[in-house]
Design a protein around this motif. Structure first.
Motif, PDB file in Angstrom:
ATOM      1  N   SER A 152       0.855  -1.186   0.000  1.00 51.73           N
ATOM      2  CA  SER A 152       0.000   0.000   0.000  1.00 51.73           C
ATOM      3  C   SER A 152       0.892   1.237   0.000  1.00 51.73           C
ATOM      4  O   SER A 152       2.089   1.137   0.231  1.00 51.73           O
ATOM      5  CB  SER A 152      -0.961  -0.003   1.193  1.00 51.73           C
ATOM      6  N   ARG A 153       0.323   2.398  -0.284  1.00 53.09           N
ATOM      7  CA  ARG A 153       0.993   3.702  -0.361  1.00 53.09           C
ATOM      8  C   ARG A 153       1.627   3.966  -1.731  1.00 53.09           C
ATOM      9  O   ARG A 153       2.303   4.958  -1.914  1.00 53.09           O
ATOM     10  CB  ARG A 153       2.055   3.884   0.734  1.00 53.09           C
ATOM     11  N   ILE A 154       1.406   3.109  -2.713  1.00 54.71           N
ATOM     12  CA  ILE A 154       2.024   3.283  -4.031  1.00 54.71           C
ATOM     13  C   ILE A 154       1.548   4.573  -4.688  1.00 54.71           C
ATOM     14  O   ILE A 154       2.353   5.414  -5.087  1.00 54.71           O
ATOM     15  CB  ILE A 154       1.755   2.059  -4.937  1.00 54.71           C
ATOM     16  N   ALA A 155       0.240   4.740  -4.807  1.00 53.39           N
ATOM     17  CA  ALA A 155      -0.300   5.940  -5.465  1.00 53.39           C
ATOM     18  C   ALA A 155       0.116   7.204  -4.715  1.00 53.39           C
ATOM     19  O   ALA A 155       0.485   8.202  -5.335  1.00 53.39           O
ATOM     20  CB  ALA A 155      -1.816   5.858  -5.572  1.00 53.39           C
ATOM     21  N   GLY A 156       0.084   7.171  -3.402  1.00 54.30           N
ATOM     22  CA  GLY A 156       0.488   8.335  -2.610  1.00 54.30           C
ATOM     23  C   GLY A 156       1.928   8.741  -2.875  1.00 54.30           C
ATOM     24  O   GLY A 156       2.230   9.929  -3.018  1.00 54.30           O
ATOM     25  N   CYS A 157       2.819   7.765  -2.966  1.00 52.62           N
ATOM     26  CA  CYS A 157       4.232   8.053  -3.261  1.00 52.62           C
ATOM     27  C   CYS A 157       4.370   8.682  -4.645  1.00 52.62           C
ATOM     28  O   CYS A 157       5.120   9.649  -4.825  1.00 52.62           O
ATOM     29  CB  CYS A 157       5.066   6.781  -3.179  1.00 52.62           C
ATOM     30  N   LEU A 158       3.644   8.158  -5.620  1.00 50.29           N
ATOM     31  CA  LEU A 158       3.738   8.675  -6.984  1.00 50.29           C
ATOM     32  C   LEU A 158       3.131  10.075  -7.100  1.00 50.29           C
ATOM     33  O   LEU A 158       3.687  10.947  -7.774  1.00 50.29           O
ATOM     34  CB  LEU A 158       3.088   7.704  -7.965  1.00 50.29           C
TER      35      LEU A 158
ATOM     36  N   ARG B 196       1.858  19.026   1.886  1.00 49.29           N
ATOM     37  CA  ARG B 196       1.414  18.009   2.847  1.00 49.29           C
ATOM     38  C   ARG B 196       1.661  16.604   2.289  1.00 49.29           C
ATOM     39  O   ARG B 196       2.159  15.719   3.002  1.00 49.29           O
ATOM     40  CB  ARG B 196      -0.075  18.205   3.159  1.00 49.29           C
ATOM     41  N   LEU B 197       1.340  16.393   1.005  1.00 53.05           N
ATOM     42  CA  LEU B 197       1.555  15.087   0.387  1.00 53.05           C
ATOM     43  C   LEU B 197       3.040  14.733   0.322  1.00 53.05           C
ATOM     44  O   LEU B 197       3.424  13.590   0.578  1.00 53.05           O
ATOM     45  CB  LEU B 197       0.935  15.051  -1.009  1.00 53.05           C
ATOM     46  N   ILE B 198       3.859  15.711  -0.014  1.00 49.39           N
ATOM     47  CA  ILE B 198       5.307  15.479  -0.058  1.00 49.39           C
ATOM     48  C   ILE B 198       5.813  15.066   1.320  1.00 49.39           C
ATOM     49  O   ILE B 198       6.581  14.108   1.450  1.00 49.39           O
ATOM     50  CB  ILE B 198       6.053  16.730  -0.577  1.00 49.39           C
TER      51      ILE B 198
ATOM     52  N   ALA C 292       5.037  13.622  -8.063  1.00 52.60           N
ATOM     53  CA  ALA C 292       4.555  14.586  -9.056  1.00 52.60           C
ATOM     54  C   ALA C 292       4.489  15.987  -8.445  1.00 52.60           C
ATOM     55  O   ALA C 292       4.871  16.971  -9.090  1.00 52.60           O
ATOM     56  CB  ALA C 292       3.186  14.166  -9.585  1.00 52.60           C
ATOM     57  N   CYS C 293       4.049  16.084  -7.203  1.00 50.11           N
ATOM     58  CA  CYS C 293       3.992  17.389  -6.512  1.00 50.11           C
ATOM     59  C   CYS C 293       5.394  17.983  -6.381  1.00 50.11           C
ATOM     60  O   CYS C 293       5.596  19.176  -6.638  1.00 50.11           O
ATOM     61  CB  CYS C 293       3.363  17.231  -5.125  1.00 50.11           C
ATOM     62  N   LYS C 294       6.348  17.154  -5.994  1.00 49.44           N
ATOM     63  CA  LYS C 294       7.732  17.619  -5.852  1.00 49.44           C
ATOM     64  C   LYS C 294       8.271  18.115  -7.198  1.00 49.44           C
ATOM     65  O   LYS C 294       8.910  19.166  -7.273  1.00 49.44           O
ATOM     66  CB  LYS C 294       8.591  16.493  -5.291  1.00 49.44           C
ATOM     67  N   GLU C 295       7.975  17.370  -8.267  1.00 54.94           N
ATOM     68  CA  GLU C 295       8.409  17.771  -9.607  1.00 54.94           C
ATOM     69  C   GLU C 295       7.731  19.081 -10.030  1.00 54.94           C
ATOM     70  O   GLU C 295       8.336  19.903 -10.724  1.00 54.94           O
ATOM     71  CB  GLU C 295       8.112  16.663 -10.619  1.00 54.94           C
ATOM     72  N   ALA C 296       6.490  19.285  -9.609  1.00 59.87           N
ATOM     73  CA  ALA C 296       5.773  20.519  -9.940  1.00 59.87           C
ATOM     74  C   ALA C 296       6.412  21.731  -9.263  1.00 59.87           C
ATOM     75  O   ALA C 296       6.448  22.818  -9.833  1.00 59.87           O
ATOM     76  CB  ALA C 296       4.298  20.408  -9.552  1.00 59.87           C
ATOM     77  N   PHE C 297       6.949  21.539  -8.079  1.00 59.58           N
ATOM     78  CA  PHE C 297       7.691  22.629  -7.428  1.00 59.58           C
ATOM     79  C   PHE C 297       9.004  22.882  -8.173  1.00 59.58           C
ATOM     80  O   PHE C 297       9.368  24.022  -8.440  1.00 59.58           O
ATOM     81  CB  PHE C 297       7.974  22.312  -5.952  1.00 59.58           C
ATOM     82  N   LYS C 298       9.700  21.800  -8.538  1.00 61.05           N
ATOM     83  CA  LYS C 298      10.966  21.935  -9.277  1.00 61.05           C
ATOM     84  C   LYS C 298      10.776  22.652 -10.603  1.00 61.05           C
ATOM     85  O   LYS C 298      11.646  23.386 -11.047  1.00 61.05           O
ATOM     86  CB  LYS C 298      11.573  20.550  -9.568  1.00 61.05           C
ATOM     87  N   SER C 299       9.629  22.431 -11.242  1.00 58.55           N
ATOM     88  CA  SER C 299       9.339  23.038 -12.545  1.00 58.55           C
ATOM     89  C   SER C 299       8.852  24.479 -12.429  1.00 58.55           C
ATOM     90  O   SER C 299       8.570  25.117 -13.436  1.00 58.55           O
ATOM     91  CB  SER C 299       8.282  22.213 -13.289  1.00 58.55           C
ATOM     92  N   GLY C 300       8.728  24.970 -11.196  1.00 61.51           N
ATOM     93  CA  GLY C 300       8.278  26.342 -10.993  1.00 61.51           C
ATOM     94  C   GLY C 300       6.771  26.512 -11.019  1.00 61.51           C
ATOM     95  O   GLY C 300       6.265  27.619 -11.208  1.00 61.51           O
ATOM     96  N   PHE C 301       6.019  25.408 -10.801  1.00 63.88           N
ATOM     97  CA  PHE C 301       4.565  25.459 -10.851  1.00 63.88           C
ATOM     98  C   PHE C 301       3.932  25.533  -9.462  1.00 63.88           C
ATOM     99  O   PHE C 301       2.732  25.304  -9.311  1.00 63.88           O
ATOM    100  CB  PHE C 301       4.003  24.260 -11.615  1.00 63.88           C
ATOM    101  N   ASP C 302       4.734  25.808  -8.443  1.00 63.27           N
ATOM    102  CA  ASP C 302       4.246  25.997  -7.077  1.00 63.27           C
ATOM    103  C   ASP C 302       3.414  24.810  -6.581  1.00 63.27           C
ATOM    104  O   ASP C 302       2.446  24.981  -5.840  1.00 63.27           O
ATOM    105  CB  ASP C 302       3.448  27.307  -6.976  1.00 63.27           C
ATOM    106  N   GLY C 303       3.786  23.604  -7.015  1.00 63.74           N
ATOM    107  CA  GLY C 303       3.109  22.401  -6.554  1.00 63.74           C
ATOM    108  C   GLY C 303       1.789  22.105  -7.236  1.00 63.74           C
ATOM    109  O   GLY C 303       1.058  21.216  -6.807  1.00 63.74           O
ATOM    110  N   PHE C 304       1.469  22.826  -8.302  1.00 61.61           N
ATOM    111  CA  PHE C 304       0.186  22.636  -8.978  1.00 61.61           C
ATOM    112  C   PHE C 304       0.258  21.397  -9.863  1.00 61.61           C
ATOM    113  O   PHE C 304       1.026  21.345 -10.819  1.00 61.61           O
ATOM    114  CB  PHE C 304      -0.179  23.869  -9.818  1.00 61.61           C
TER     115      PHE C 304
ATOM    116  N   GLY D 184      -6.572  14.469  -0.750  1.00 60.38           N
ATOM    117  CA  GLY D 184      -6.942  15.873  -0.619  1.00 60.38           C
ATOM    118  C   GLY D 184      -7.049  16.628  -1.929  1.00 60.38           C
ATOM    119  O   GLY D 184      -6.990  17.869  -1.933  1.00 60.38           O
ATOM    120  N   LEU D 185      -7.197  15.926  -3.039  1.00 63.36           N
ATOM    121  CA  LEU D 185      -7.355  16.613  -4.320  1.00 63.36           C
ATOM    122  C   LEU D 185      -8.735  17.262  -4.386  1.00 63.36           C
ATOM    123  O   LEU D 185      -9.669  16.810  -3.718  1.00 63.36           O
ATOM    124  CB  LEU D 185      -7.158  15.643  -5.483  1.00 63.36           C
TER     125      LEU D 185
END
Length: 155
Positions: A90-96, A147-149, A100-112, A130-131
């Motif tokens: 369990s926790r597979i989808a949550g990790c993925l 929070r997800l990260i 994605a959230c972490k990558e969205a911050f790296k890309s400058g999308f403020d976690g969107f 929490g989506l």
């Protein structure tokens, strides 16, 4: 980052790595995942594996949507043995999703991050991660993404 082994009830460390097109083709042939992953070759595809193992237990396809200031989860899947009540991990989808959230911050999308959910999974994503629904997409933004990260990626 870890998944929970439901058989041993122990945490197992996992890692996420990017796949190349040959690896995507190989995984697609195994039939361990729903969807035709060969269609995702033009996008960034990642696999989630238990440390020390090479076989993925989860897959994620991401597309940068610069015009929308977002990262889109095109596809997300757990391997067939990890779906339902008798799943091994369990926790597979949550990790993925957290990745994605972490990558969205790296890309400058403020976690969107956004995704178009399958109808039967929409409530699951809202209740467990929490989506929020915009009717067309489910989204997570800055605070929820952080929070997800913290819960899945940094745990």
């Amino acid at each position: 980052m870890y998944v929970l082994n439901n058989i041993t009830n122990k945490k197992q460390t996992v890692k996420i790595t990017k796949l190349n097109t040959a690896e995507i083709s190989r995984i697609n042939k195994t039939k361990r995942f729903d969807f035709n992953w060969n269609k995702e070759k033009p996008f960034d595809v990642y696999k989630l594996t238990v440390m020390g193992e090479d076989e993925p237990i989860g897959l994620l396809s991401l597309q940068e949507r610069s015009e929308d200031y977002a990262l889109e989860i095109r596809l997300l899947a757990s391997s067939k043995e990890n779906v339902g009540k008798s799943r091994t991990y369990s926790r597979i989808a949550g990790c993925l999703i957290a990745f994605a959230c972490k990558e969205a911050f790296k890309s400058g999308f403020d976690g969107f991050v956004c995704l178009k959910p399958k109808t039967r999974l929409e409530r699951h994503y809202i209740n467990n991660y929490g989506l929020r629904s915009t009717k067309l997409y489910l989204i997570t933004e800055r605070e929820n993404s952080l929070r997800l990260i913290k819960e899945y990626y940094e745990a």
